[in-house]
Scaffold this active site. Sequence first.
Site, mmCIF file in Angstrom:
data_model
loop_
_atom_site.group_PDB
_atom_site.id
_atom_site.type_symbol
_atom_site.label_atom_id
_atom_site.label_comp_id
_atom_site.label_asym_id
_atom_site.label_seq_id
_atom_site.Cartn_x
_atom_site.Cartn_y
_atom_site.Cartn_z
ATOM 1 N N GLY A 104 0.828 -1.209 0.000
ATOM 2 C CA GLY A 104 0.000 0.000 0.000
ATOM 3 C C GLY A 104 0.857 1.251 0.000
ATOM 4 O O GLY A 104 2.082 1.188 -0.130
ATOM 5 N N PHE A 105 0.191 2.375 0.158
ATOM 6 C CA PHE A 105 0.881 3.659 0.018
ATOM 7 C C PHE A 105 1.963 3.857 1.089
ATOM 8 O O PHE A 105 3.162 3.918 0.777
ATOM 9 C CB PHE A 105 -0.179 4.775 0.058
ATOM 10 N N ILE A 106 1.588 3.911 2.357
ATOM 11 C CA ILE A 106 2.602 4.151 3.397
ATOM 12 C C ILE A 106 3.511 2.929 3.516
ATOM 13 O O ILE A 106 4.734 3.050 3.633
ATOM 14 C CB ILE A 106 1.953 4.472 4.761
ATOM 15 N N ASP A 111 0.376 -8.782 1.430
ATOM 16 C CA ASP A 111 -0.645 -7.876 0.900
ATOM 17 C C ASP A 111 -1.480 -8.592 -0.145
ATOM 18 O O ASP A 111 -0.939 -9.375 -0.939
ATOM 19 C CB ASP A 111 0.025 -6.636 0.279
ATOM 20 N N TYR A 169 -15.105 3.188 9.416
ATOM 21 C CA TYR A 169 -13.638 3.114 9.374
ATOM 22 C C TYR A 169 -13.062 3.579 10.706
ATOM 23 O O TYR A 169 -12.195 2.920 11.299
ATOM 24 C CB TYR A 169 -13.114 3.980 8.228
ATOM 25 N N LYS A 206 -10.859 1.229 13.285
ATOM 26 C CA LYS A 206 -9.511 1.541 13.769
ATOM 27 C C LYS A 206 -9.508 1.660 15.294
ATOM 28 O O LYS A 206 -8.543 1.274 15.958
ATOM 29 C CB LYS A 206 -8.995 2.824 13.122
#
Length: 323
Positions: A10-12, A31, A146, A150
């Site tokens: 993913g991005f981070i 992933d 979401y 979290k």
Amino acid sequence: MKVLITGGAGFIGSHLADALLARGDEVTILDVASDLKVRHQLGHPKFRYVRDSVLNREIVEGLVSWCDLVYHFAAVVGVEHYVGDPYQVLNVNVNGTQTVLNVAFKAGKKVVFSSSSEVYGRSLEVPFTEDGERVLGSTRIDRWCYSTSKAVGEHFCFAYHKMGLPVVVLRYFNVYGPRLDRMDVGRVISIFLGQLTRGAPLTVIGNGEQTRCFTYVEDTVRATLASGATDEAVGRIINVGSDREVSIRSLAEMMIRLSGSRSTITFVPQESIYGESYEDIPRRVPDLRLMKRVLRVTPQVSLEEGLKRTLDWFRGQSVEGSP
Ligand code: UDP
């Protein structure tokens, strides 16, 4: 060190993998996503990409027993998913986190958990301190699933921490940079980038006075690396963000200026983008004292500089025709 990053494609996660490999660590990513964001690392002798789900307990057990440290970043993110597929958000973010923590607990491996500034919801107690209130809307509004997922993940972290597991919870604030999302989808910066590229008007939701503190991915990664290496971070929640508060309207103006595009701004009602299952957050600003004191990280890349780098990267991608 041997490091497992769930969600490492993913991005981070992909930027974190780059930084860990650069300092000589061995990195395995788990992933379900394609290798698009980590393709440049395939073939690196210390890099391994396992394409599977964090819901697959057997795979997670094998990888956790191999590593010294777990970064648990696998999650379904992005407003379009909160309102489009709340089931997957809850399933992956709650059950996946439970699986990873349970396996790490049994193996005695430290976990850094990627949480989110969404957890604060639309609290008006700005700046958001880690022990501050959470203010969420009705469960009939999918946006909040979401945030809730979290927060459940964080509760699991602290439940396991009570039983002895070393955990660190990081709450990220609007991270951006190269590889963010595909243009036109996902988060506001990639949506605006797509519109700028086409010369289309930038769709500012509401009056554009809502604010965010956008955080360049390189600063984010420095804080994330420090969280894995700092004993004082264990058992804590730490905001990871920047101190530059900017309205979405100013962001749009800045992106138009930096890109030299002829795009204009159009103000649109939120329902036109996300339907009825969305509520906006008026101000989102982190208290960064813990990040600075415990992680010893201060954001260094200004919004102008970060946006320039992001624009350049996305331009390079569209020239090559991907992604
Ligand atoms: N936003 C906007 N136009 C868009 C998409 C988003 O004005 O086309 C606004 C959105 O209402 C929010 C901010 O940009 O106030 C950041 O949205 P994003 O989805 O990137 O992240 P959030 O901070 O809301 O999780």
